[in-house]
Design a protein around this motif. Structure first.
Motif, PDB file in Angstrom:
ATOM      1  N   LEU A   1      -0.438  63.161  57.936  1.00  0.00           N
ATOM      2  CA  LEU A   1       0.270  62.724  56.735  1.00  0.00           C
ATOM      3  C   LEU A   1       1.446  61.831  57.113  1.00  0.00           C
ATOM      4  O   LEU A   1       1.709  60.829  56.440  1.00  0.00           O
ATOM      5  CB  LEU A   1       0.754  63.927  55.928  1.00  0.00           C
ATOM      6  N   TYR A   2       2.128  62.171  58.190  1.00  0.00           N
ATOM      7  CA  TYR A   2       3.245  61.352  58.659  1.00  0.00           C
ATOM      8  C   TYR A   2       2.776  59.932  58.960  1.00  0.00           C
ATOM      9  O   TYR A   2       3.419  58.952  58.571  1.00  0.00           O
ATOM     10  CB  TYR A   2       3.862  61.994  59.910  1.00  0.00           C
ATOM     11  N   GLU A   3       1.644  59.796  59.635  1.00  0.00           N
ATOM     12  CA  GLU A   3       1.091  58.470  59.946  1.00  0.00           C
ATOM     13  C   GLU A   3       0.611  57.751  58.688  1.00  0.00           C
ATOM     14  O   GLU A   3       0.763  56.540  58.554  1.00  0.00           O
ATOM     15  CB  GLU A   3      -0.055  58.589  60.954  1.00  0.00           C
ATOM     16  N   ALA A   4       0.000  58.504  57.756  1.00  0.00           N
ATOM     17  CA  ALA A   4      -0.516  57.898  56.536  1.00  0.00           C
ATOM     18  C   ALA A   4       0.618  57.343  55.668  1.00  0.00           C
ATOM     19  O   ALA A   4       0.479  56.281  55.059  1.00  0.00           O
ATOM     20  CB  ALA A   4      -1.337  58.905  55.742  1.00  0.00           C
ATOM     21  N   LEU A   5       1.742  58.061  55.615  1.00  0.00           N
ATOM     22  CA  LEU A   5       2.870  57.599  54.810  1.00  0.00           C
ATOM     23  C   LEU A   5       3.552  56.399  55.453  1.00  0.00           C
ATOM     24  O   LEU A   5       4.080  55.538  54.759  1.00  0.00           O
ATOM     25  CB  LEU A   5       3.871  58.726  54.585  1.00  0.00           C
ATOM     26  N   GLY A   6       3.527  56.344  56.775  1.00  0.00           N
ATOM     27  CA  GLY A   6       4.054  55.192  57.490  1.00  0.00           C
ATOM     28  C   GLY A   6       5.480  54.853  57.115  1.00  0.00           C
ATOM     29  O   GLY A   6       6.367  55.698  57.082  1.00  0.00           O
ATOM     30  N   VAL A   7       5.701  53.594  56.774  1.00  0.00           N
ATOM     31  CA  VAL A   7       7.035  53.084  56.496  1.00  0.00           C
ATOM     32  C   VAL A   7       7.575  53.610  55.164  1.00  0.00           C
ATOM     33  O   VAL A   7       8.776  53.590  54.930  1.00  0.00           O
ATOM     34  CB  VAL A   7       7.042  51.543  56.513  1.00  0.00           C
ATOM     35  N   TYR A   8       6.708  54.124  54.309  1.00  0.00           N
ATOM     36  CA  TYR A   8       7.159  54.566  52.993  1.00  0.00           C
ATOM     37  C   TYR A   8       7.947  55.871  53.040  1.00  0.00           C
ATOM     38  O   TYR A   8       8.716  56.151  52.130  1.00  0.00           O
ATOM     39  CB  TYR A   8       5.977  54.676  52.031  1.00  0.00           C
ATOM     40  N   LEU A   9       7.768  56.662  54.077  1.00  0.00           N
ATOM     41  CA  LEU A   9       8.546  57.893  54.200  1.00  0.00           C
ATOM     42  C   LEU A   9      10.029  57.597  54.405  1.00  0.00           C
ATOM     43  O   LEU A   9      10.872  58.114  53.660  1.00  0.00           O
ATOM     44  CB  LEU A   9       7.989  58.781  55.309  1.00  0.00           C
TER      45      LEU A   9
ATOM     46  N   CYS B   1       8.636  50.938  44.579  1.00  0.00           N
ATOM     47  CA  CYS B   1       8.135  50.550  45.909  1.00  0.00           C
ATOM     48  C   CYS B   1       7.136  51.571  46.450  1.00  0.00           C
ATOM     49  O   CYS B   1       6.003  51.212  46.768  1.00  0.00           O
ATOM     50  CB  CYS B   1       9.305  50.330  46.860  1.00  0.00           C
ATOM     51  N   PRO B   2       7.496  52.858  46.563  1.00  0.00           N
ATOM     52  CA  PRO B   2       6.480  53.812  47.029  1.00  0.00           C
ATOM     53  C   PRO B   2       5.382  54.041  45.996  1.00  0.00           C
ATOM     54  O   PRO B   2       4.242  54.314  46.355  1.00  0.00           O
ATOM     55  CB  PRO B   2       7.264  55.093  47.294  1.00  0.00           C
ATOM     56  N   PHE B   3       5.707  53.907  44.722  1.00  0.00           N
ATOM     57  CA  PHE B   3       4.709  54.084  43.663  1.00  0.00           C
ATOM     58  C   PHE B   3       3.567  53.085  43.828  1.00  0.00           C
ATOM     59  O   PHE B   3       2.395  53.449  43.746  1.00  0.00           O
ATOM     60  CB  PHE B   3       5.379  53.914  42.294  1.00  0.00           C
ATOM     61  N   LEU B   4       3.891  51.847  44.098  1.00  0.00           N
ATOM     62  CA  LEU B   4       2.856  50.825  44.263  1.00  0.00           C
ATOM     63  C   LEU B   4       2.295  50.796  45.681  1.00  0.00           C
ATOM     64  O   LEU B   4       1.126  50.488  45.888  1.00  0.00           O
ATOM     65  CB  LEU B   4       3.415  49.443  43.900  1.00  0.00           C
ATOM     66  N   GLY B   5       3.110  51.139  46.667  1.00  0.00           N
ATOM     67  CA  GLY B   5       2.691  51.014  48.058  1.00  0.00           C
ATOM     68  C   GLY B   5       1.877  52.164  48.600  1.00  0.00           C
ATOM     69  O   GLY B   5       1.012  51.976  49.451  1.00  0.00           O
ATOM     70  N   VAL B   6       2.125  53.372  48.120  1.00  0.00           N
ATOM     71  CA  VAL B   6       1.473  54.557  48.691  1.00  0.00           C
ATOM     72  C   VAL B   6       0.332  55.052  47.803  1.00  0.00           C
ATOM     73  O   VAL B   6      -0.323  56.023  48.113  1.00  0.00           O
ATOM     74  CB  VAL B   6       2.515  55.676  48.929  1.00  0.00           C
TER      75      VAL B   6
ATOM     76  N   THR C   1      -2.833  60.597  50.169  1.00  0.00           N
ATOM     77  CA  THR C   1      -1.549  60.041  50.598  1.00  0.00           C
ATOM     78  C   THR C   1      -0.539  60.102  49.464  1.00  0.00           C
ATOM     79  O   THR C   1       0.630  60.428  49.679  1.00  0.00           O
ATOM     80  CB  THR C   1      -1.726  58.586  51.073  1.00  0.00           C
ATOM     81  N   ALA C   2      -0.995  59.799  48.254  1.00  0.00           N
ATOM     82  CA  ALA C   2      -0.106  59.858  47.091  1.00  0.00           C
ATOM     83  C   ALA C   2       0.396  61.278  46.867  1.00  0.00           C
ATOM     84  O   ALA C   2       1.574  61.486  46.559  1.00  0.00           O
ATOM     85  CB  ALA C   2      -0.829  59.341  45.860  1.00  0.00           C
ATOM     86  N   ALA C   3      -0.487  62.260  47.026  1.00  0.00           N
ATOM     87  CA  ALA C   3      -0.075  63.657  46.859  1.00  0.00           C
ATOM     88  C   ALA C   3       0.938  64.057  47.936  1.00  0.00           C
ATOM     89  O   ALA C   3       1.907  64.778  47.651  1.00  0.00           O
ATOM     90  CB  ALA C   3      -1.289  64.578  46.903  1.00  0.00           C
ATOM     91  N   GLY C   4       0.735  63.599  49.159  1.00  0.00           N
ATOM     92  CA  GLY C   4       1.687  63.879  50.229  1.00  0.00           C
ATOM     93  C   GLY C   4       3.040  63.267  49.959  1.00  0.00           C
ATOM     94  O   GLY C   4       4.086  63.901  50.162  1.00  0.00           O
ATOM     95  N   MET C   5       3.036  62.018  49.485  1.00  0.00           N
ATOM     96  CA  MET C   5       4.290  61.355  49.141  1.00  0.00           C
ATOM     97  C   MET C   5       4.959  62.083  47.978  1.00  0.00           C
ATOM     98  O   MET C   5       6.175  62.292  47.981  1.00  0.00           O
ATOM     99  CB  MET C   5       4.049  59.895  48.771  1.00  0.00           C
ATOM    100  N   GLY C   6       4.170  62.501  47.008  1.00  0.00           N
ATOM    101  CA  GLY C   6       4.722  63.249  45.879  1.00  0.00           C
ATOM    102  C   GLY C   6       5.370  64.545  46.320  1.00  0.00           C
ATOM    103  O   GLY C   6       6.447  64.905  45.841  1.00  0.00           O
TER     104      GLY C   6
END
Length: 191
Positions: free
Chosen positions: A99-107, A26-31, A37-42
């Motif tokens: 970054l918090y806003e960019a990640l949105g619901v995926y965080l 889910c986050p892999f495809l969504g973020v 943004t991908a680096a932040g999620m990582g």
């Protein structure tokens, strides 16, 4: 030391949580639309999985096993992961609002990211000690980060190309992820 290196490389590349175990899609495809943004999620996933591996290992070894409550491991692990994600969410909201806003619901979805729970359960099933659990967790999270950043880079390049209408959007992303999974299967002979 050699064993820990094998665990780290094995969990990051050979048994990549996204591309060979298909957990955390889910986050892999969504973020993965932008590399930043991908680096932040990582980074958030590395922190959560690393800490979750350490905490769940300690709780399992010193509390659940000693009290004979091993059957509660999944529930306890979910609660620990949820608390850690809430902590990460508060820190990001305070220190990195963009970054918090960019990640949105995926965080908040890291809470339900099956990769985090999968690592904790794998550590228990493989009988990893504390250090092995942490190394496996960080290695797995680094593998997730590598995968999501690679996919984000490819998606950024695809956005500027002429993709046939029937492949635009999700189809081309899934094809790309499939090709990445095939490429990562080449690491299977590494260990």
């Amino acid at each position: 030391m050699k064993e820990l290196l094998l665990i780290a490389v094995g969990s990051a590349l050979v048994n990549n949580v996204v591309l060979s175990q298909f957990l955390g899609l889910c986050p892999f495809l969504g973020v993965s639309k932008k590399t930043e943004t991908a680096a932040g999620m990582g980074a958030a996933v590395i922190f959560v999985i690393g800490i979750a591996s350490a905490v769940t290992s300690l709780i399992y070894d010193h509390i659940l096993v000693n009290l004979g409550l091993e059957y509660l491991q999944t529930i306890v692990f979910i609660l620990v992961i949820a608390a850690l994600v809430q902590f990460v969410e508060m820190v990001l909201k305070k220190s990195m609002p963009a970054l918090y806003e960019a990640l949105g619901v995926y965080l908040p979805l890291i809470t339900t990211n099956c990769a985090v729970l999968g690592v904790a359960l794998t550590n228990v099933q493989e009988g990893n000690n504390f250090i092995q659990s942490v190394v496996n967790g960080v290695g797995t999270a680094c593998g997730f980060t590598i995968s999501i950043i690679l996919l984000a880079g490819v998606r950024e390049r695809i956005a500027g190309n002429d993709v046939p209408h029937s492949f635009q959007g999700s189809p081309i992303v899934l094809i790309t992820a499939g090709l990445m999974a095939i490429a990562f299967s080449g690491f299977s002979g590494l260990i």
